[in-house]
Design an enzyme around this catalytic site. Structure first.
Site, PDB file in Angstrom:
ATOM      1  N   HIS A   1      -3.786  -9.107   3.282  1.00  0.00           N
ATOM      2  CA  HIS A   1      -5.235  -9.134   3.443  1.00  0.00           C
ATOM      3  C   HIS A   1      -5.617  -9.989   4.638  1.00  0.00           C
ATOM      4  O   HIS A   1      -5.064 -11.076   4.838  1.00  0.00           O
ATOM      5  CB  HIS A   1      -5.908  -9.724   2.192  1.00  0.00           C
ATOM      6  CG  HIS A   1      -5.950  -8.772   1.031  1.00  0.00           C
ATOM      7  ND1 HIS A   1      -6.144  -9.183  -0.266  1.00  0.00           N
ATOM      8  CD2 HIS A   1      -5.826  -7.419   0.982  1.00  0.00           C
ATOM      9  CE1 HIS A   1      -6.142  -8.131  -1.067  1.00  0.00           C
ATOM     10  NE2 HIS A   1      -5.949  -7.052  -0.333  1.00  0.00           N
TER      11      HIS A   1
ATOM     12  N   ARG B   1       0.861  -1.182   0.000  1.00  0.00           N
ATOM     13  CA  ARG B   1       0.000   0.000   0.000  1.00  0.00           C
ATOM     14  C   ARG B   1       0.901   1.238   0.000  1.00  0.00           C
ATOM     15  O   ARG B   1       2.051   1.169   0.440  1.00  0.00           O
ATOM     16  CB  ARG B   1      -0.899   0.013   1.238  1.00  0.00           C
ATOM     17  CG  ARG B   1      -1.786  -1.235   1.384  1.00  0.00           C
ATOM     18  CD  ARG B   1      -2.534  -1.201   2.710  1.00  0.00           C
ATOM     19  NE  ARG B   1      -3.443  -2.331   2.873  1.00  0.00           N
ATOM     20  CZ  ARG B   1      -3.126  -3.489   3.456  1.00  0.00           C
ATOM     21  NH1 ARG B   1      -1.890  -3.654   3.945  1.00  0.00           N
ATOM     22  NH2 ARG B   1      -4.006  -4.456   3.565  1.00  0.00           N
TER      23      ARG B   1
ATOM     24  N   TYR C   1      -8.827 -11.035  -7.599  1.00  0.00           N
ATOM     25  CA  TYR C   1      -7.772 -11.037  -8.602  1.00  0.00           C
ATOM     26  C   TYR C   1      -7.756 -12.306  -9.445  1.00  0.00           C
ATOM     27  O   TYR C   1      -7.058 -12.369 -10.450  1.00  0.00           O
ATOM     28  CB  TYR C   1      -6.406 -10.856  -7.931  1.00  0.00           C
ATOM     29  CG  TYR C   1      -6.276  -9.527  -7.229  1.00  0.00           C
ATOM     30  CD1 TYR C   1      -6.208  -8.345  -7.964  1.00  0.00           C
ATOM     31  CD2 TYR C   1      -6.257  -9.445  -5.845  1.00  0.00           C
ATOM     32  CE1 TYR C   1      -6.110  -7.115  -7.331  1.00  0.00           C
ATOM     33  CE2 TYR C   1      -6.157  -8.221  -5.201  1.00  0.00           C
ATOM     34  CZ  TYR C   1      -6.084  -7.064  -5.953  1.00  0.00           C
ATOM     35  OH  TYR C   1      -5.999  -5.848  -5.323  1.00  0.00           O
TER      36      TYR C   1
ATOM     37  N   ARG D   1      -0.295  -2.115  -6.924  1.00  0.00           N
ATOM     38  CA  ARG D   1      -0.671  -3.196  -6.007  1.00  0.00           C
ATOM     39  C   ARG D   1      -1.616  -4.176  -6.709  1.00  0.00           C
ATOM     40  O   ARG D   1      -1.444  -5.392  -6.623  1.00  0.00           O
ATOM     41  CB  ARG D   1      -1.336  -2.594  -4.771  1.00  0.00           C
ATOM     42  CG  ARG D   1      -1.794  -3.598  -3.710  1.00  0.00           C
ATOM     43  CD  ARG D   1      -2.208  -2.820  -2.457  1.00  0.00           C
ATOM     44  NE  ARG D   1      -2.970  -3.605  -1.513  1.00  0.00           N
ATOM     45  CZ  ARG D   1      -2.429  -4.393  -0.571  1.00  0.00           C
ATOM     46  NH1 ARG D   1      -1.123  -4.517  -0.499  1.00  0.00           N
ATOM     47  NH2 ARG D   1      -3.195  -5.046   0.281  1.00  0.00           N
TER      48      ARG D   1
ATOM     49  N   HIS E   1      -2.255   2.485  -6.051  1.00  0.00           N
ATOM     50  CA  HIS E   1      -2.873   1.178  -5.847  1.00  0.00           C
ATOM     51  C   HIS E   1      -2.911   0.363  -7.136  1.00  0.00           C
ATOM     52  O   HIS E   1      -3.086  -0.853  -7.081  1.00  0.00           O
ATOM     53  CB  HIS E   1      -4.285   1.354  -5.285  1.00  0.00           C
ATOM     54  CG  HIS E   1      -4.509   0.615  -4.001  1.00  0.00           C
ATOM     55  ND1 HIS E   1      -3.721   0.812  -2.873  1.00  0.00           N
ATOM     56  CD2 HIS E   1      -5.408  -0.333  -3.648  1.00  0.00           C
ATOM     57  CE1 HIS E   1      -4.156   0.020  -1.901  1.00  0.00           C
ATOM     58  NE2 HIS E   1      -5.159  -0.691  -2.348  1.00  0.00           N
TER      59      HIS E   1
ATOM     60  N   LYS F   1      -2.225  -2.577   7.882  1.00  0.00           N
ATOM     61  CA  LYS F   1      -3.348  -2.132   8.700  1.00  0.00           C
ATOM     62  C   LYS F   1      -3.324  -2.820  10.056  1.00  0.00           C
ATOM     63  O   LYS F   1      -2.996  -3.997  10.163  1.00  0.00           O
ATOM     64  CB  LYS F   1      -4.663  -2.438   7.975  1.00  0.00           C
ATOM     65  CG  LYS F   1      -4.842  -1.641   6.683  1.00  0.00           C
ATOM     66  CD  LYS F   1      -6.153  -1.973   6.014  1.00  0.00           C
ATOM     67  CE  LYS F   1      -6.346  -1.146   4.745  1.00  0.00           C
ATOM     68  NZ  LYS F   1      -7.631  -1.462   4.063  1.00  0.00           N
TER      69      LYS F   1
END
Length: 306
Positions: free
Chosen positions: A277, A152, A286, A254, A251, A176
């Site tokens: 994730h 990110r 994806y 990414r 992004h 995160k």
């Protein structure tokens, strides 16, 4: 099912020890495949060699009847694909019947993705013909870093020098919730980072006042940690030089990282770990570009890792 428990144990040992997947990922695989094997057993199918493509399709239909979401079904099917492919490689079955069963389409907007050729054009444009200008070296290293890791923009901005091990070709990213993950760095990224850190970064650092800013990998012209907005500008400028007309933002790299890995054969759960994730269902989007079995790992799949 006859012999399936032993095969499942071998598969879990393979992804745990040989592939080094996270314990949570191994546990998720185990739960998904156990559910599948229990369903087959309930249908009277006692041996994996007796499973047909129709049986796999019926299993997905059973998940639908149970009220599972499209993403949940896609995740479970990804696990089934992995297990059947492992059985084929081990010589337990002569054919991977699951390969002919496609994941259900999930609702939602597909991410903007560059082709491999477009990524190469973007990265080449950032180098400005091999210039040794410190900002050019930084921009080249930054974009190579972002495509190599799928990070990110905040993770690139926050990355410190001591998070990176050039000799081992890895970097620790903080995502995160302050969760950290170890991500490989491909050869192209390593070369760009080495040029930047030995030639360009010292010049940028000399413009600053020292302190904690000196820890950052990527510095701005004033020797401070680069900002998120500046990263956007770097991506935008390189895109304009490369004459890329697709929507382009940090992004995008990414999204391209994840898509290219899966196109190259990486399994969805490995990509989940690399992206950071929390759930594999987020990563599942994806897989829309790849009908192939998801079997390889990062270094063999990433177009700029070798």
């Amino acid at each position: 099912m006859d012999g399936s428990d032993a095969l499942l144990a071998q598969f879990l040992a393979h992804i745990d020890v040989e592939r080094g997947l996270a314990k949570s990922t191994v546990k998720a695989y185990a739960a998904d495949i156990r559910k599948y094997l229990d369903w087959l057993d309930a249908q009277g199918i006692k041996d994996l060699v007796d499973v047909t493509s129709h049986d796999v399709e019926s299993y997905v239909a059973a998940l639908d009847e149970a009220g599972e979401s499209g993403r949940s079904k896609a995740r479970r099917l990804a696990s089934v694909h992995e297990f059947h492919n492992f059985a084929l490689r081990q010589g337990v079955v002569a054919d991977d019947v699951s390969s002919r069963v496609k994941a259900p389409k999930a609702n939602g907007h597909l991410p903007d993705v560059l082709s491999v050729d477009e990524v190469i054009r973007l990265l080449d444009a950032a180098s400005m013909g091999g210039s040794d200008d410190p900002v050019v070296l930084r921009d080249k290293a930054l974009l190579e870093f972002m495509y190599a890791t799928g990070c990110r923009v905040s993770e690139a901005v926050d990355a410190d020098l001591n998070d990176m091990d050039v000799d081992e070709r890895v970097v620790v990213l903080t995502g995160k919730g302050s969760k950290q993950r170890l991500v490989p760095l491909g050869e192209y990224a390593i070369k760009a980072l080495q040029r930047y850190t030995t030639i360009g970064r010292p010049q940028l650092e000399s413009k600053g006042k020292g302190g904690k800013e000196r820890r950052a990998i990527f510095l701005n012209k004033r020797g401070h940690r680069i900002s998120r907005q500046s990263v956007w500008e770097v991506v935008k400028t390189a895109g304009e030089r490369a004459h890329i007309t697709k929507p382009l933002h940090p992004h995008t790299l990414r999204h391209s990282f994840a898509t290219h890995l899966i196109q190259g054969g990486a399994d969805v759960r490995t990509v989940q770990e690399l992206l950071g994730h929390a759930s594999v269902t987020t990563t599942q989007i994806y897989t829309h570009v790849s009908p192939e079995n998801l079997i390889e790992t990062y270094l063999t799949a990433h177009p700029r890792a070798r």
